[in-house]
Design a protein around this motif. Structure first.
Motif, PDB file in Angstrom:
ATOM      1  N   VAL A  22      29.215  13.583  21.005  1.00 12.64           N
ATOM      2  CA  VAL A  22      27.933  14.195  21.379  1.00 12.64           C
ATOM      3  C   VAL A  22      26.806  13.541  20.603  1.00 12.64           C
ATOM      4  N   ARG A  23      27.025  13.280  19.330  1.00 18.14           N
ATOM      5  CA  ARG A  23      25.978  12.641  18.517  1.00 18.14           C
ATOM      6  C   ARG A  23      25.734  11.206  18.950  1.00 18.14           C
ATOM      7  N   VAL A  24      26.800  10.467  19.223  1.00 18.73           N
ATOM      8  CA  VAL A  24      26.659   9.062  19.595  1.00 18.73           C
ATOM      9  C   VAL A  24      25.986   8.907  20.947  1.00 18.73           C
ATOM     10  N   SER A  25      26.348   9.740  21.901  1.00 16.08           N
ATOM     11  CA  SER A  25      25.853   9.552  23.266  1.00 16.08           C
ATOM     12  C   SER A  25      24.617  10.367  23.590  1.00 16.08           C
ATOM     13  N   GLY A  26      24.212  11.250  22.659  1.00 19.13           N
ATOM     14  CA  GLY A  26      23.128  12.168  22.949  1.00 19.13           C
ATOM     15  C   GLY A  26      21.848  11.544  23.444  1.00 19.13           C
ATOM     16  N   GLY A  27      21.373  10.489  22.810  1.00 14.14           N
ATOM     17  CA  GLY A  27      20.091   9.903  23.191  1.00 14.14           C
ATOM     18  C   GLY A  27      20.193   8.691  24.074  1.00 14.14           C
ATOM     19  N   ARG A  28      21.389   8.384  24.547  1.00 15.83           N
ATOM     20  CA  ARG A  28      21.590   7.138  25.281  1.00 15.83           C
ATOM     21  C   ARG A  28      21.599   7.368  26.783  1.00 15.83           C
ATOM     22  N   THR A  29      20.441   7.674  27.313  1.00 16.18           N
ATOM     23  CA  THR A  29      20.281   7.865  28.748  1.00 16.18           C
ATOM     24  C   THR A  29      19.590   6.649  29.340  1.00 16.18           C
ATOM     25  N   PRO A  30      20.177   6.015  30.345  1.00 20.13           N
ATOM     26  CA  PRO A  30      19.579   4.813  30.927  1.00 20.13           C
ATOM     27  C   PRO A  30      18.338   5.130  31.730  1.00 20.13           C
ATOM     28  N   GLN A  31      17.535   4.111  31.966  1.00 20.70           N
ATOM     29  CA  GLN A  31      16.333   4.277  32.774  1.00 20.70           C
ATOM     30  C   GLN A  31      16.666   4.086  34.248  1.00 20.70           C
TER      31      GLN A  31
ATOM     32  N   TYR B  84      15.039  14.093  17.399  1.00 17.77           N
ATOM     33  CA  TYR B  84      15.750  15.012  16.513  1.00 17.77           C
ATOM     34  C   TYR B  84      16.667  15.959  17.277  1.00 17.77           C
ATOM     35  N   PHE B  85      16.353  16.239  18.534  1.00 23.20           N
ATOM     36  CA  PHE B  85      17.225  17.047  19.384  1.00 23.20           C
ATOM     37  C   PHE B  85      18.540  16.308  19.634  1.00 23.20           C
ATOM     38  N   THR B  86      18.453  15.033  19.975  1.00 23.49           N
ATOM     39  CA  THR B  86      19.660  14.255  20.254  1.00 23.49           C
ATOM     40  C   THR B  86      20.397  13.862  18.980  1.00 23.49           C
ATOM     41  N   GLU B  87      19.710  13.879  17.844  1.00 26.34           N
ATOM     42  CA  GLU B  87      20.365  13.616  16.567  1.00 26.34           C
ATOM     43  C   GLU B  87      20.915  14.888  15.936  1.00 26.34           C
ATOM     44  N   LEU B  88      20.876  15.989  16.684  1.00 23.74           N
ATOM     45  CA  LEU B  88      21.443  17.272  16.266  1.00 23.74           C
ATOM     46  C   LEU B  88      20.738  17.843  15.037  1.00 23.74           C
ATOM     47  N   GLN B  89      19.405  17.636  14.995  1.00 24.09           N
ATOM     48  CA  GLN B  89      18.606  18.194  13.900  1.00 24.09           C
ATOM     49  C   GLN B  89      17.608  19.242  14.389  1.00 24.09           C
TER      50      GLN B  89
ATOM     51  N   LYS C  54      15.093  30.766  19.657  1.00 27.05           N
ATOM     52  CA  LYS C  54      14.755  30.514  18.274  1.00 27.05           C
ATOM     53  C   LYS C  54      14.832  29.013  18.037  1.00 27.05           C
ATOM     54  N   VAL C  55      13.816  28.445  17.414  1.00 23.51           N
ATOM     55  CA  VAL C  55      13.796  27.010  17.130  1.00 23.51           C
ATOM     56  C   VAL C  55      14.472  26.786  15.787  1.00 23.51           C
ATOM     57  N   LEU C  56      15.569  26.046  15.792  1.00 25.48           N
ATOM     58  CA  LEU C  56      16.345  25.777  14.588  1.00 25.48           C
ATOM     59  C   LEU C  56      16.172  24.325  14.175  1.00 25.48           C
ATOM     60  N   THR C  57      16.130  24.065  12.877  1.00 24.98           N
ATOM     61  CA  THR C  57      16.000  22.700  12.371  1.00 24.98           C
ATOM     62  C   THR C  57      16.942  22.489  11.188  1.00 24.98           C
ATOM     63  N   TRP C  58      17.346  21.242  11.011  1.00 23.80           N
ATOM     64  CA  TRP C  58      18.201  20.845   9.890  1.00 23.80           C
ATOM     65  C   TRP C  58      17.724  19.486   9.383  1.00 23.80           C
ATOM     66  N   GLY C  59      18.272  19.058   8.250  1.00 21.59           N
ATOM     67  CA  GLY C  59      17.957  17.736   7.714  1.00 21.59           C
ATOM     68  C   GLY C  59      16.734  17.746   6.827  1.00 21.59           C
ATOM     69  N   LYS C  60      16.227  16.551   6.550  1.00 21.00           N
ATOM     70  CA  LYS C  60      15.098  16.395   5.631  1.00 21.00           C
ATOM     71  C   LYS C  60      13.748  16.380   6.346  1.00 21.00           C
ATOM     72  N   VAL C  61      13.720  15.905   7.590  1.00 24.78           N
ATOM     73  CA  VAL C  61      12.446  15.715   8.285  1.00 24.78           C
ATOM     74  C   VAL C  61      12.134  16.841   9.260  1.00 24.78           C
ATOM     75  N   ALA C  62      13.096  17.199  10.106  1.00 20.65           N
ATOM     76  CA  ALA C  62      12.840  18.176  11.175  1.00 20.65           C
ATOM     77  C   ALA C  62      12.238  19.490  10.668  1.00 20.65           C
ATOM     78  N   PRO C  63      12.709  20.037   9.529  1.00 23.78           N
ATOM     79  CA  PRO C  63      12.106  21.298   9.066  1.00 23.78           C
ATOM     80  C   PRO C  63      10.635  21.167   8.674  1.00 23.78           C
ATOM     81  N   ARG C  64      10.135  19.933   8.522  1.00 28.23           N
ATOM     82  CA  ARG C  64       8.750  19.708   8.114  1.00 28.23           C
ATOM     83  C   ARG C  64       7.815  19.449   9.295  1.00 28.23           C
TER      84      ARG C  64
END
Length: 333
Positions: free
Chosen positions: A82-91, A226-231, A245-255
């Motif tokens: 899911v993490r690897v393929s999350g953002g890989r949508t072709p045009q 950040y959605f496709t990176e699971l953050q 509810k908007v959830l965030t994780w990691g160092k950047v997304a919560p900011r």
């Protein structure tokens, strides 16, 4: 299943993990058990864990191989793909390439038909979501310049249409949606793991069904990342229709200064994002960060940054396989 039975199974499973699994596998298996998005998912996971515990006792082994294998099942078939393929949508392509790279036969293949269908999906999704990020309310500036009428929002940022369940997983299975209860033996492990953990059927999303309008959502380019990176995730609020509810994780997304909750609306007859798919995505995000393997996942992905194995039809199976292989070497390091 009554909640009392579900609680009993969950407690038995948690005890078995704590007694027999290694510390590393304990973290992941307990996270899978706790983060499942609904009762059916928790029961599914608990049943698998209890089965491992029974096998452990029968074999009278001195190691925890059964639990390690189950932890690897969820790691390799949920978190990594899911993490690897999350953002890989072709045009999508509006017409055939005349460069000789793509053939007419290829353009009519099932894979390319799904890719080209994206053009209509993207248009319908943007119209439904009023050409703006559903979380931040920011409008795509190109739409304002070239689109329909005047559009107002909280600001401007390029938008992207994201698949909730990744587009490139669609060809992982030769699955007939006509079968109400297909044998698990006929479902490849990725979809089997997702359905087990999610406690829902994903048969509707197989093949071209992955482009269903309830499986796509408009996000700003920043949130798409950040959605496709699971953050970043949208978790359904109980008893509040289309409210998340908007959830965030990691160092950047919560900011990023995101709102605590959002309510989704539609300006067309198109269906809104499916709350069960968003709940599953949110649960996978929770799983990554609760499993104590977020940094390990980053290490797995580091070597993939320069690899471009996404096929023209959007399939990333080779990339997923490499990521899984890489996860084995990281785990053994």
């Amino acid at each position: 299943m009554p909640s009392e039975i579900s609680d009993t199974l969950t407690n038995r499973a948690a005890l078995a993990v704590r007694q027999h699994a290694s510390k590393r596998d304990q973290d992941l298996l307990l996270a899978v058990l706790q983060c499942a998005p609904n009762e059916e998912g928790r029961v599914n996971v608990a049943s698998k864990i209890i089965h491992c515990g029974d096998a452990y006792k029968e074999a009278r082994r001195l190691d925890s191989c059964h639990f390690a294998q189950l932890a690897d099942f969820f790691w390799r078939n949920i978190i990594v793909p899911v993490r690897v393929s999350g953002g890989r949508t072709p045009q999508p392509r509006s017409r055939m390439s005349h460069s000789g790279i793509a053939s007419a036969d290829a353009s009519h293949s099932p894979g390319m038909e799904a890719v080209n269908a994206l053009q209509g999906v993207i248009k319908a999704t943007l119209e439904r979501d009023r050409y703006r990020c559903v979380v931040t309310g920011k409008v795509d500036p190109e739409t304002v310049a070239n689109g329909p009428g005047s559009l107002t929002g909280t600001g401007y940022e390029v938008t992207r249409v994201a698949h909730i369940i990744p587009f490139s997983l669609r060809n992982s299975v030769d699955y007939s949606s006509d079968c109400d209860s297909a044998s698990a033996a006929h479902i490849p492990s990725i979809w089997c793991a997702l359905e087990c953990f999610g406690g829902i059927s994903l048969a509707k999303l197989m093949h071209n069904g992955i482009n269903s309008l309830d499986n796509v959502i408009t996000l700003s380019a920043t949130l798409h990342r950040y959605f496709t990176e699971l953050q970043v995730a949208l978790e359904p609020v109980p008893d509040a229709a289309n409210t998340y509810k908007v959830l965030t994780w990691g160092k950047v997304a919560p900011r990023l200064g995101l709102p605590k909750t959002v309510k989704l609306f539609t300006s067309t007859d198109a269906p809104l994002p499916n709350p069960m798919y968003l709940a599953l995505h949110a649960a996978i995000c929770r799983l990554v960060w609760a499993s104590a393997r977020a940094e390990e996942l980053t290490d797995v992905l580091t070597d993939l940054e320069d690899i471009t194995l996404l096929a023209e039809d959007g399939s990333s199976a080779n990339l997923i396989n490499i990521a899984i292989y890489r996860s084995l070497t990281v785990a053994d390091a």
